[in-house]
Motif scaffolding. Structure first.
Motif, mmCIF file in Angstrom:
data_model
loop_
_atom_site.group_PDB
_atom_site.id
_atom_site.type_symbol
_atom_site.label_atom_id
_atom_site.label_comp_id
_atom_site.label_asym_id
_atom_site.label_seq_id
_atom_site.Cartn_x
_atom_site.Cartn_y
_atom_site.Cartn_z
ATOM 1 N N LYS A 152 0.817 -1.213 0.000
ATOM 2 C CA LYS A 152 0.000 0.000 0.000
ATOM 3 C C LYS A 152 0.850 1.264 0.000
ATOM 4 N N HIS A 153 2.106 1.154 0.434
ATOM 5 C CA HIS A 153 2.957 2.323 0.577
ATOM 6 C C HIS A 153 4.068 2.388 -0.459
ATOM 7 N N ARG A 154 3.954 1.604 -1.504
ATOM 8 C CA ARG A 154 4.959 1.610 -2.556
ATOM 9 C C ARG A 154 4.641 2.680 -3.576
ATOM 10 N N SER A 155 5.679 3.268 -4.106
ATOM 11 C CA SER A 155 5.497 4.194 -5.218
ATOM 12 C C SER A 155 6.517 3.830 -6.282
ATOM 13 N N TYR A 156 6.222 4.150 -7.505
ATOM 14 C CA TYR A 156 7.067 3.757 -8.618
ATOM 15 C C TYR A 156 7.445 4.984 -9.432
ATOM 16 N N SER A 157 8.708 5.068 -9.765
ATOM 17 C CA SER A 157 9.175 6.159 -10.616
ATOM 18 C C SER A 157 8.782 5.845 -12.058
ATOM 19 N N LYS A 158 8.870 6.848 -12.885
ATOM 20 C CA LYS A 158 8.561 6.676 -14.300
ATOM 21 C C LYS A 158 9.465 5.606 -14.912
ATOM 22 N N GLU A 159 10.734 5.621 -14.542
ATOM 23 C CA GLU A 159 11.693 4.646 -15.068
ATOM 24 C C GLU A 159 11.330 3.232 -14.637
ATOM 25 N N ALA A 160 10.901 3.076 -13.378
ATOM 26 C CA ALA A 160 10.526 1.755 -12.876
ATOM 27 C C ALA A 160 9.294 1.229 -13.615
ATOM 28 N N ILE A 161 8.335 2.104 -13.832
ATOM 29 C CA ILE A 161 7.120 1.710 -14.555
ATOM 30 C C ILE A 161 7.476 1.264 -15.966
ATOM 31 N N ILE A 162 8.327 2.016 -16.625
ATOM 32 C CA ILE A 162 8.733 1.666 -17.992
ATOM 33 C C ILE A 162 9.459 0.325 -18.000
ATOM 34 N N LYS A 163 10.307 0.084 -17.009
ATOM 35 C CA LYS A 163 11.020 -1.207 -16.936
ATOM 36 C C LYS A 163 10.041 -2.362 -16.724
ATOM 37 N N ILE A 164 9.034 -2.151 -15.895
ATOM 38 C CA ILE A 164 8.026 -3.194 -15.668
ATOM 39 C C ILE A 164 7.274 -3.479 -16.970
ATOM 40 N N LEU A 165 6.893 -2.432 -17.681
ATOM 41 C CA LEU A 165 6.179 -2.619 -18.947
ATOM 42 C C LEU A 165 7.080 -3.260 -20.007
ATOM 43 N N GLU A 166 8.352 -2.921 -19.998
ATOM 44 C CA GLU A 166 9.299 -3.563 -20.919
ATOM 45 C C GLU A 166 9.456 -5.038 -20.578
ATOM 46 N N TYR A 167 9.502 -5.334 -19.291
ATOM 47 C CA TYR A 167 9.592 -6.723 -18.844
ATOM 48 C C TYR A 167 8.382 -7.507 -19.337
ATOM 49 N N GLN A 168 7.207 -6.897 -19.239
ATOM 50 C CA GLN A 168 5.982 -7.541 -19.693
ATOM 51 C C GLN A 168 6.051 -7.842 -21.186
ATOM 52 N N GLU A 169 6.473 -6.855 -21.956
ATOM 53 C CA GLU A 169 6.538 -7.032 -23.403
ATOM 54 C C GLU A 169 7.599 -8.070 -23.784
ATOM 55 N N LYS A 170 8.756 -7.986 -23.167
ATOM 56 C CA LYS A 170 9.865 -8.897 -23.478
ATOM 57 C C LYS A 170 9.484 -10.347 -23.201
ATOM 58 N N ASN A 171 8.795 -10.579 -22.090
ATOM 59 C CA ASN A 171 8.426 -11.932 -21.686
ATOM 60 C C ASN A 171 7.029 -12.340 -22.147
ATOM 61 N N GLN A 172 6.386 -11.483 -22.908
ATOM 62 C CA GLN A 172 5.057 -11.728 -23.473
ATOM 63 C C GLN A 172 4.066 -12.187 -22.394
ATOM 64 N N LEU A 173 3.944 -11.366 -21.360
ATOM 65 C CA LEU A 173 3.062 -11.666 -20.244
ATOM 66 C C LEU A 173 1.809 -10.805 -20.326
ATOM 67 N N ASN A 174 0.719 -11.320 -19.805
ATOM 68 C CA ASN A 174 -0.483 -10.495 -19.726
ATOM 69 C C ASN A 174 -0.453 -9.696 -18.425
ATOM 70 N N ASN A 175 -1.417 -8.810 -18.249
ATOM 71 C CA ASN A 175 -1.433 -7.925 -17.077
ATOM 72 C C ASN A 175 -1.490 -8.711 -15.764
ATOM 73 N N THR A 176 -2.244 -9.797 -15.750
ATOM 74 C CA THR A 176 -2.369 -10.600 -14.541
ATOM 75 C C THR A 176 -1.035 -11.226 -14.159
ATOM 76 N N GLN A 177 -0.320 -11.768 -15.134
ATOM 77 C CA GLN A 177 0.963 -12.403 -14.861
ATOM 78 C C GLN A 177 1.991 -11.403 -14.334
ATOM 79 N N VAL A 178 2.028 -10.217 -14.933
ATOM 80 C CA VAL A 178 2.959 -9.183 -14.474
ATOM 81 C C VAL A 178 2.579 -8.721 -13.073
ATOM 82 N N ALA A 179 1.292 -8.547 -12.834
ATOM 83 C CA ALA A 179 0.820 -8.109 -11.524
ATOM 84 C C ALA A 179 1.214 -9.117 -10.448
#
Length: 111
Positions: free
Chosen positions: A62-89
């Motif tokens: 509940k107390h986590r925050s994400y920088s723009k760079e972290a968000i982009i890395k998470i989305l890149e990870y999702q795309e690279k590994n071909q994961l859906n939103n549930t799997q990344v979450a």
């Protein structure tokens, strides 16, 4: 120089020296990097503290925050590994809604 956030290298180095000196060797490779990435911080935290109770995990999330760079890395990870939103979450212990919102807000950024 403007302070851009916490100095995670110093924080984790101090924690290791003061409370967990026996775990120093496991974390040394990551802490020797010039700059820690979002993924490095998560990995070091897991190495030092291991798994936490369900209640502590919910509280911390509940107390986590994400920088723009972290968000982009998470989305890149999702795309690279071909994961859906549930799997990344599940992987990053996030909400599916957060992933969907980030994808909507950052869709114009080339990944």
């Amino acid at each position: 120089m403007k302070n851009l956030g916490p100095d995670y290298k110093k924080i984790y180095t101090d924690i290791l020296h003061l409370k967990y000196p026996h775990k120093w060797e496991m974390c040394q490779l990551l802490l020797n990097k010039k700059q820690l990435s979002f993924f490095d911080i998560i990995k070091i935290n897991a190495l030092i503290f291991g798994s936490v109770s369900k209640e502590a995990s919910v509280f911390n999330q509940k107390h986590r925050s994400y920088s723009k760079e972290a968000i982009i890395k998470i989305l890149e990870y999702q795309e690279k590994n071909q994961l859906n939103n549930t799997q990344v979450a599940l992987h990053f212990k996030l909400s599916r809604n957060s992933i969907a919102k980030w994808k909507k807000n950052f869709k114009d950024i080339n990944m």
